[in-house]
Design a protein around this motif. Structure first.
Motif, PDB file in Angstrom:
ATOM      1  N   GLN A  61      -6.385  15.425   1.966  1.00 53.59           N
ATOM      2  CA  GLN A  61      -7.225  16.471   2.549  1.00 53.59           C
ATOM      3  C   GLN A  61      -8.669  16.013   2.694  1.00 53.59           C
ATOM      4  OE1 GLN A  61      -6.509  19.745  -0.141  1.00 53.59           O
ATOM      5  NE2 GLN A  61      -4.738  20.495   1.042  1.00 53.59           N
ATOM      6  N   PHE A  62      -9.186  15.312   1.678  1.00 58.91           N
ATOM      7  CA  PHE A  62     -10.567  14.828   1.746  1.00 58.91           C
ATOM      8  C   PHE A  62     -10.729  13.805   2.871  1.00 58.91           C
ATOM      9  CE2 PHE A  62     -11.208  15.673  -3.080  1.00 58.91           C
ATOM     10  CZ  PHE A  62     -11.420  17.017  -2.807  1.00 58.91           C
ATOM     11  N   ALA A  63      -9.727  12.946   3.033  1.00 58.36           N
ATOM     12  CA  ALA A  63      -9.817  11.915   4.072  1.00 58.36           C
ATOM     13  C   ALA A  63      -9.830  12.539   5.465  1.00 58.36           C
ATOM     14  CB  ALA A  63      -8.654  10.935   3.940  1.00 58.36           C
ATOM     15  N   ILE A  64      -8.950  13.495   5.713  1.00 60.23           N
ATOM     16  CA  ILE A  64      -8.921  14.153   7.023  1.00 60.23           C
ATOM     17  C   ILE A  64     -10.227  14.906   7.263  1.00 60.23           C
ATOM     18  CG2 ILE A  64      -7.735  15.850   8.447  1.00 60.23           C
ATOM     19  CD1 ILE A  64      -6.209  13.212   7.942  1.00 60.23           C
ATOM     20  N   ARG A  65     -10.738  15.552   6.210  1.00 61.15           N
ATOM     21  CA  ARG A  65     -12.002  16.269   6.346  1.00 61.15           C
ATOM     22  C   ARG A  65     -13.146  15.294   6.635  1.00 61.15           C
ATOM     23  NH1 ARG A  65     -13.060  19.513   1.222  1.00 61.15           N
ATOM     24  NH2 ARG A  65     -11.023  20.329   1.866  1.00 61.15           N
ATOM     25  N   SER A  69       0.831  -1.204   0.000  1.00 60.23           N
ATOM     26  CA  SER A  69       0.000   0.000   0.000  1.00 60.23           C
ATOM     27  C   SER A  69       0.865   1.253   0.000  1.00 60.23           C
ATOM     28  CB  SER A  69      -0.898   0.024   1.246  1.00 60.23           C
ATOM     29  OG  SER A  69      -1.923  -0.920   1.162  1.00 60.23           O
ATOM     30  N   ARG A  70       0.413   2.241  -0.747  1.00 60.22           N
ATOM     31  CA  ARG A  70       1.033   3.560  -0.694  1.00 60.22           C
ATOM     32  C   ARG A  70       0.313   4.388   0.351  1.00 60.22           C
ATOM     33  NH1 ARG A  70      -0.186   5.392  -6.533  1.00 60.22           N
ATOM     34  NH2 ARG A  70      -2.138   4.443  -5.826  1.00 60.22           N
ATOM     35  N   GLY A  71       0.923   5.514   0.731  1.00 64.23           N
ATOM     36  CA  GLY A  71       0.276   6.395   1.691  1.00 64.23           C
ATOM     37  C   GLY A  71      -1.083   6.854   1.208  1.00 64.23           C
ATOM     38  N   THR A  72      -1.157   7.124  -0.102  1.00 69.65           N
ATOM     39  CA  THR A  72      -2.438   7.566  -0.657  1.00 69.65           C
ATOM     40  C   THR A  72      -3.498   6.478  -0.550  1.00 69.65           C
ATOM     41  OG1 THR A  72      -1.029   8.591  -2.334  1.00 69.65           O
ATOM     42  CG2 THR A  72      -3.390   8.804  -2.630  1.00 69.65           C
ATOM     43  N   ASP A  73      -3.071   5.223  -0.706  1.00 71.04           N
ATOM     44  CA  ASP A  73      -4.017   4.109  -0.604  1.00 71.04           C
ATOM     45  C   ASP A  73      -4.648   4.059   0.776  1.00 71.04           C
ATOM     46  OD1 ASP A  73      -3.393   3.309  -3.198  1.00 71.04           O
ATOM     47  OD2 ASP A  73      -1.753   2.021  -2.520  1.00 71.04           O
ATOM     48  N   LEU A  74      -3.864   4.335   1.798  1.00 75.42           N
ATOM     49  CA  LEU A  74      -4.383   4.326   3.165  1.00 75.42           C
ATOM     50  C   LEU A  74      -5.493   5.363   3.316  1.00 75.42           C
ATOM     51  CD1 LEU A  74      -4.326   3.543   6.152  1.00 75.42           C
ATOM     52  CD2 LEU A  74      -2.419   5.142   6.449  1.00 75.42           C
ATOM     53  N   TYR A  75      -5.239   6.573   2.840  1.00 75.19           N
ATOM     54  CA  TYR A  75      -6.259   7.630   2.940  1.00 75.19           C
ATOM     55  C   TYR A  75      -7.464   7.311   2.059  1.00 75.19           C
ATOM     56  CZ  TYR A  75      -3.087  10.560   5.626  1.00 75.19           C
ATOM     57  OH  TYR A  75      -2.276  11.067   6.620  1.00 75.19           O
ATOM     58  N   ALA A  76      -7.215   6.689   0.904  1.00 74.61           N
ATOM     59  CA  ALA A  76      -8.324   6.300   0.030  1.00 74.61           C
ATOM     60  C   ALA A  76      -9.214   5.267   0.714  1.00 74.61           C
ATOM     61  CB  ALA A  76      -7.788   5.761  -1.287  1.00 74.61           C
ATOM     62  N   GLN A  77      -8.611   4.339   1.466  1.00 77.10           N
ATOM     63  CA  GLN A  77      -9.405   3.348   2.192  1.00 77.10           C
ATOM     64  C   GLN A  77     -10.278   4.014   3.253  1.00 77.10           C
ATOM     65  OE1 GLN A  77      -5.887   0.414   2.796  1.00 77.10           O
ATOM     66  NE2 GLN A  77      -7.725  -0.842   2.978  1.00 77.10           N
ATOM     67  N   LEU A  78      -9.750   5.028   3.911  1.00 70.79           N
ATOM     68  CA  LEU A  78     -10.546   5.751   4.905  1.00 70.79           C
ATOM     69  C   LEU A  78     -11.722   6.455   4.234  1.00 70.79           C
ATOM     70  CD1 LEU A  78      -7.675   7.255   7.092  1.00 70.79           C
ATOM     71  CD2 LEU A  78      -9.294   5.476   7.773  1.00 70.79           C
ATOM     72  N   LEU A  79     -11.490   7.001   3.062  1.00 73.01           N
ATOM     73  CA  LEU A  79     -12.580   7.631   2.321  1.00 73.01           C
ATOM     74  C   LEU A  79     -13.615   6.599   1.892  1.00 73.01           C
ATOM     75  CD1 LEU A  79     -10.638  10.212   0.122  1.00 73.01           C
ATOM     76  CD2 LEU A  79     -12.431  10.759   1.764  1.00 73.01           C
ATOM     77  N   ASN A  80     -13.158   5.467   1.380  1.00 74.51           N
ATOM     78  CA  ASN A  80     -14.083   4.422   0.953  1.00 74.51           C
ATOM     79  C   ASN A  80     -14.904   3.902   2.123  1.00 74.51           C
ATOM     80  OD1 ASN A  80     -13.336   4.490  -1.759  1.00 74.51           O
ATOM     81  ND2 ASN A  80     -11.650   3.051  -1.452  1.00 74.51           N
ATOM     82  N   PHE A  81     -14.299   3.794   3.294  1.00 76.20           N
ATOM     83  CA  PHE A  81     -15.040   3.330   4.465  1.00 76.20           C
ATOM     84  C   PHE A  81     -16.201   4.280   4.762  1.00 76.20           C
ATOM     85  CE2 PHE A  81     -15.935   2.843   8.988  1.00 76.20           C
ATOM     86  CZ  PHE A  81     -15.940   1.461   9.138  1.00 76.20           C
ATOM     87  N   ALA A  82     -15.974   5.563   4.546  1.00 79.72           N
ATOM     88  CA  ALA A  82     -17.023   6.562   4.786  1.00 79.72           C
ATOM     89  C   ALA A  82     -17.897   6.784   3.558  1.00 79.72           C
ATOM     90  CB  ALA A  82     -16.382   7.886   5.211  1.00 79.72           C
TER      91      ALA A  82
END
Length: 356
Positions: free
Chosen positions: A165-169, A139-152
């Motif tokens: 930025q979208f993931a933190i928001r 996984s890349r760092g971006t993949d981690l944030y993308a997974q958080l977005l997908n979970f939501a």
């Protein structure tokens, strides 16, 4: 898994266990009715874990660590970590632990719908107190944030900076206060991608801490691995670990018997031919040899063995459990244990007769 599926899991109780039957009632039933009853028992039992002293003790310690971390100032906070061998039940335990926290925040809400709240005036959003994602290999760092977005249930498209930025928001908008990252052992810092992902974890910990949340890392044998060896993470680490039950010490044997006693208390009402102590004492050694102390294998062996005993009208003993299949890991370990326990054959006389 996304937030809606997680909420459904957390808020839906396991199937109800059927009422225990007397031998007379059982004898009066048809073969079809008995088979249906045993299926209902097996489904209900497999959906609920037996009480396990090792897992409960670690869950209590993690809850204490979480409570302490939540009192820390905003910013990079203590990171909780759970490390255990493969198949020791770490993911099952941490999911149960995190879903308990989820229920404590959203008590009374229906399983079918995430409750909504207003993070700011005029804005309505699903309440997602816990985010649970599984780290993928490479996984890349971006993949981690993308997974958080997908979970939501958010779109993960856009540039790297936009995804972050979208993931933190999203964490802020949905009121997320606990992020659990499972399979963190997949992270290897020997590659550029791995080091970037590790930096993303540290960045996530800081951003989540600014929102009042805490990060939890879960993985197989994390202790001494790449993630927990990082000096910056070690400086903020509350590490928890457990393994399978061992019986080479008095304390280990007592803990194993406490686990079996809890299972026995649940199963005995369905085993009219068994008595207290049959499982926790009489079968303790047999069960350990078959499972080498791994709770998942032990639970499967006890539940399926009980079903076999019910179907055949037998008591639960080793003959009822011998046909039950366990994991290949348990089968391999059983062969090693039995080889070590096998007495050495006495050497016979040499072919030449008397010793020279």
């Amino acid at each position: 898994m996304d937030a809606a599926a997680w909420h459904m899991q957390a808020m839906t109780p396991p199937p109800e266990l059927p009422d225990p039957m007397t031998k007379a009632q059982w004898s009066a039933w048809s073969e079809t009715a008995r088979a249906s009853y045993v299926r209902a028992f097996r489904v209900a039992m497999r959906a609920r874990p037996f009480a396990s002293p090792i897992h409960e003790r670690v869950a209590e310690r993690m809850t204490a660590s979480l409570g302490s971390a939540l009192l820390e100032p905003a910013g990079a906070r203590t990171i909780l970590a759970l490390s255990a061998p493969f198949s020791a039940g770490k993911s099952t335990m941490v999911k149960a632990w995190a879903q308990h926290l989820h229920r404590s925040v959203l008590a009374g809400s229906a399983p079918e719908f995430l409750p909504r709240w207003n993070p700011t005036p005029g804005l309505s959003a699903d309440t997602v107190p816990v985010s649970y994602v599984t780290l993928l290999s490479d996984s890349r760092g971006t993949d981690l944030y993308a997974q958080l977005l997908n979970f939501a249930n958010k779109d993960a498209g856009g540039s790297v900076r936009a995804v972050v930025q979208f993931a933190i928001r999203a964490l802020k908008t949905h009121g997320t206060r606990l992020v659990v990252i499972d399979d963190a052992h997949m992270l290897r810092t020997t590659s550029v991608t791995g080091r970037a992902t590790l930096n993303a974890l540290k960045h996530l910990n800081t951003e989540l801490g600014e929102l009042g949340g805490v990060l939890v890392l879960v993985g197989a044998d994390l202790t001494g691995g790449d993630v927990l060896a990082d000096p910056q993470i070690r400086g903020r680490l509350a590490q928890h670990t457990f393994g399978p039950y061992e019986i080479d010490t008095d304390d280990g044997r007592r803990a194993w018997q406490r686990f079996l006693k809890a299972a026995e208390t649940t199963l005995l009402p369905y085993l009219p031919d068994n008595s207290p102590g049959d499982i926790a004492q009489g079968l303790a050694e047999y069960l350990w040899i078959r499972t080498t102390g791994f709770v998942g294998d032990a639970s499967r062996l006890l539940i399926d063995g009980t079903c076999h005993a019910m179907n055949t009208g037998q008591r639960l003993d080793r003959f009822a459990m011998d046909p039950v299949a366990v994991s290949q890991r348990a089968h391999d370990a059983q062969q090693r244990v039995e080889l070590l326990r096998r007495p050495l054959a006495l050497a016979g006389p040499s072919a030449g007769g008397e010793d020279e």
